[in-house]
Design a protein around this motif. Structure first.
Motif, short mmCIF file in Angstrom:
data_model
loop_
_atom_site.label_atom_id
_atom_site.label_comp_id
_atom_site.label_asym_id
_atom_site.label_seq_id
_atom_site.Cartn_x
_atom_site.Cartn_y
_atom_site.Cartn_z
N VAL A 112 0.87 -1.17 0.00
CA VAL A 112 0.00 0.00 0.00
C VAL A 112 0.91 1.22 0.00
N CYS A 113 0.70 2.10 -1.00
CA CYS A 113 1.57 3.25 -1.20
C CYS A 113 0.84 4.54 -0.88
N LEU A 114 1.50 5.40 -0.13
CA LEU A 114 0.98 6.73 0.17
C LEU A 114 2.07 7.73 -0.23
N ASP A 115 1.77 8.55 -1.23
CA ASP A 115 2.74 9.53 -1.73
C ASP A 115 4.05 8.87 -2.14
N GLY A 116 3.93 7.69 -2.72
CA GLY A 116 5.10 6.99 -3.24
C GLY A 116 5.89 6.22 -2.20
N GLN A 117 5.44 6.21 -0.96
CA GLN A 117 6.14 5.49 0.10
C GLN A 117 5.27 4.34 0.61
N ALA A 118 5.90 3.20 0.87
CA ALA A 118 5.17 2.03 1.33
C ALA A 118 4.74 2.23 2.79
N VAL A 119 3.43 2.24 3.03
CA VAL A 119 2.93 2.31 4.41
C VAL A 119 2.47 0.92 4.88
N TYR A 120 2.42 -0.02 3.99
CA TYR A 120 2.19 -1.42 4.31
C TYR A 120 2.83 -2.25 3.21
N GLN A 121 3.58 -3.27 3.59
CA GLN A 121 4.17 -4.18 2.61
C GLN A 121 4.36 -5.54 3.27
N ALA A 122 3.90 -6.58 2.58
CA ALA A 122 3.99 -7.92 3.14
C ALA A 122 4.06 -8.95 2.02
N ASP A 123 4.83 -10.00 2.25
CA ASP A 123 4.85 -11.15 1.35
C ASP A 123 3.59 -11.96 1.63
N ASN A 124 2.62 -11.78 0.78
CA ASN A 124 1.27 -12.24 1.06
C ASN A 124 0.66 -12.76 -0.22
N ALA A 125 0.24 -14.02 -0.23
CA ALA A 125 -0.34 -14.63 -1.43
C ALA A 125 -1.84 -14.43 -1.53
N ALA A 126 -2.44 -13.74 -0.58
CA ALA A 126 -3.89 -13.52 -0.60
C ALA A 126 -4.28 -12.67 -1.80
N THR A 127 -5.50 -12.87 -2.29
CA THR A 127 -6.00 -12.07 -3.40
C THR A 127 -6.67 -10.79 -2.94
N SER A 128 -6.78 -10.58 -1.63
CA SER A 128 -7.36 -9.35 -1.11
C SER A 128 -6.71 -9.01 0.23
N ILE A 129 -6.75 -7.72 0.57
CA ILE A 129 -6.23 -7.27 1.85
C ILE A 129 -7.21 -6.31 2.48
N SER A 130 -7.10 -6.17 3.80
CA SER A 130 -7.83 -5.16 4.56
C SER A 130 -6.86 -4.64 5.60
N GLN A 131 -6.31 -3.45 5.34
CA GLN A 131 -5.20 -2.95 6.14
C GLN A 131 -5.47 -1.53 6.63
N ALA A 132 -5.40 -1.32 7.94
CA ALA A 132 -5.58 0.01 8.51
C ALA A 132 -4.31 0.82 8.33
N ILE A 133 -4.46 2.09 7.93
CA ILE A 133 -3.33 3.00 7.81
C ILE A 133 -3.73 4.36 8.35
N THR A 134 -2.74 5.19 8.64
CA THR A 134 -2.96 6.55 9.08
C THR A 134 -2.47 7.51 8.01
N ILE A 135 -3.29 8.51 7.68
CA ILE A 135 -2.96 9.47 6.64
C ILE A 135 -2.89 10.86 7.29
N PRO A 136 -1.78 11.58 7.15
CA PRO A 136 -1.67 12.91 7.76
C PRO A 136 -2.63 13.91 7.11
N THR A 137 -2.81 15.03 7.77
CA THR A 137 -3.62 16.11 7.22
C THR A 137 -3.01 16.60 5.92
N GLY A 138 -3.87 16.90 4.94
CA GLY A 138 -3.40 17.41 3.66
C GLY A 138 -3.91 16.57 2.50
N GLN A 139 -3.34 16.81 1.31
CA GLN A 139 -3.68 16.07 0.10
C GLN A 139 -2.62 15.01 -0.17
N HIS A 140 -3.08 13.80 -0.48
CA HIS A 140 -2.16 12.67 -0.65
C HIS A 140 -2.62 11.79 -1.80
N LEU A 141 -1.69 10.99 -2.32
CA LEU A 141 -1.97 10.01 -3.36
C LEU A 141 -1.85 8.61 -2.76
#
Length: 393
Positions: A112-141
């Motif tokens: 999972v990438c936020l502004d080009g940086q990995a905020v979650y990364q795992a060797d995972n063979a699952a076809t789906s994920i559900s991952q909580a992340i924190t996003i700072p105030t402002g505009q992000h990709l």
């Protein structure tokens, strides 16, 4: 789902490709001087650079970088990644990323990438994920990417996420100054137009396309331009209006009407609408599209070569003519560009998005582009444009 790829292929295609053009004797466009009063908003001059949303794509971490921020699907084994949540637009600072990947080979890694940086990364063979992340105030990709056992990688569409109060923006279109240059009825100048499918970055390429000028039905002016794109499925066709030469202008107000064949409307994956400038080896690809497949308007990050889904809903269009107006600027001594305001059928949206340019070998020019993107059915698409006007100052 599809992304813009303006490469040297498109220049070659424009110069060499045989085009099927019907009814080339339409009325010429007209160049006039505006009689408007005000001066328009500023921004064309100045020094330095403004921050871009998501930072520079060249500073991405592993799993978030590469061509177009994650496309390396040379074996075609990953057909797509879909983020169900969060939606683009305004969000709280704590979100859960729900995403699904569609792959023929075994998935080996999720990122999972936020502004080009990995905020979650795992060797995972699952076809789906559900991952909580924190996003700072402002505009992000935000986007998700996967890699598989064949060495392929692919990513979801990129979403613009706003946390907290958005930056100030204007929903009012400017009044051009009296000395503005105005190009009207641009849909009529057949000599400026060309067609290309190979340069349109679809999954498939088609030779089944036409442009038909000087159409009285459907039309508002009595002389519309009809664009047609046939199959196979997932084919894209790009229709280009090019005006060669160096422009001294930095403010651009694009105004036109567009009509879709109602019977084919459900099969438009997206309707792409681009204005661009090439200036001294810099490409300002100020592209936008109604991404019906994803349900949102998207804008183009020229430096990152990637579409960004905004939080502006864009469902399939109702039958009839639709009015599009867009105001854009070249800023900071023409080193960046800014999407200022989009107005669709009278509803204004303040964008205020700044993006960096990419380098190009193209000669100086300005251009308009309309691209028809098919869905999985391969249903032929018809689109008409009319009263195409570009005001520059």
């Amino acid at each position: 789902m599809f992304r813009l790829l303006l490469s040297l292929l498109c220049s070659i295609a424009f110069a060499l490709q045989f085009l099927v053009i019907v009814g080339c004797g339409g009325s010429p466009s007209k160049t006039t001087t505006s009689s408007g009063g005000g001066s328009g908003s500023g921004g064309g001059s100045g020094s330095g650079s403004s921050p871009v949303i998501g930072g520079s794509p060249s500073n991405s971490s592993p799993g978030c970088g590469g061509a177009e921020s994650g496309y390396n699907n040379q074996n075609g084994s990953i057909s797509g990644i879909w983020i169900q949540n969060p939606a683009p637009g305004e969000n709280p600072g704590n979100v859960t990323v729900n995403a699904t990947a569609y792959a023929a080979a075994t998935i080996t890694q999720w990122t999972v990438c936020l502004d080009g940086q990995a905020v979650y990364q795992a060797d995972n063979a699952a076809t789906s994920i559900s991952q909580a992340i924190t996003i700072p105030t402002g505009q992000h990709l935000l986007w998700a990417s996967v890699s598989d056992s064949k060495g392929d990688s692919n990513r979801s569409e990129i979403r613009l996420i706003q946390v907290g109060t958005p930056p100030p923006s204007s929903t009012a279109l400017p009044t051009p100054p009296a000395n503005a240059t105005v190009q009207t009825e641009m849909q009529n100048v057949a000599s400026n137009w060309s067609i290309c499918s190979q340069c349109a970055a679809g999954t498939n390429v088609t030779n089944n396309y036409t442009m038909t000028f000087d159409q009285s039905q459907p039309s508002l002016s009595g002389s519309s331009l009809e664009m047609y794109a046939g199959g196979p499925q997932w084919s894209n066709v790009l229709f280009k209006d090019i005006i060669m030469g160096t422009t001294p202008n930095t403010h651009f107000l694009w105004d036109f009407w567009v009509y879709h064949d109602p019977a084919a409307e459900p099969h438009f994956w997206s309707s792409e609408l681009d204005f661009y400038v090439v200036l001294s080896g810099k490409e300002f690809m100020i592209g936008s599209q109604c991404d019906f497949g994803d349900g949102y308007w998207a804008t183009w990050d020229s430096d990152g070569a990637r579409w960004v889904l905004n939080g502006i809903a864009c469902p399939h269009w109702t039958p009839g003519w639709h009015h599009v107006q867009e105001y854009d600027e070249l800023i900071n001594n023409a080193t960046q560009y800014r999407y200022d305001t989009l107005v669709f059928d009278g509803t204004p949206y303040g964008l205020n998005q700044t993006w960096n340019v990419n380098s190009t070998t193209w000669q100086d020019q300005i251009g308009l582009q309309y691209q028809l993107d098919q869905d999985t059915s391969g249903t032929p698409l018809h689109e008409w444009v009319d009263d195409v006007t570009l005001t520059m100052w």
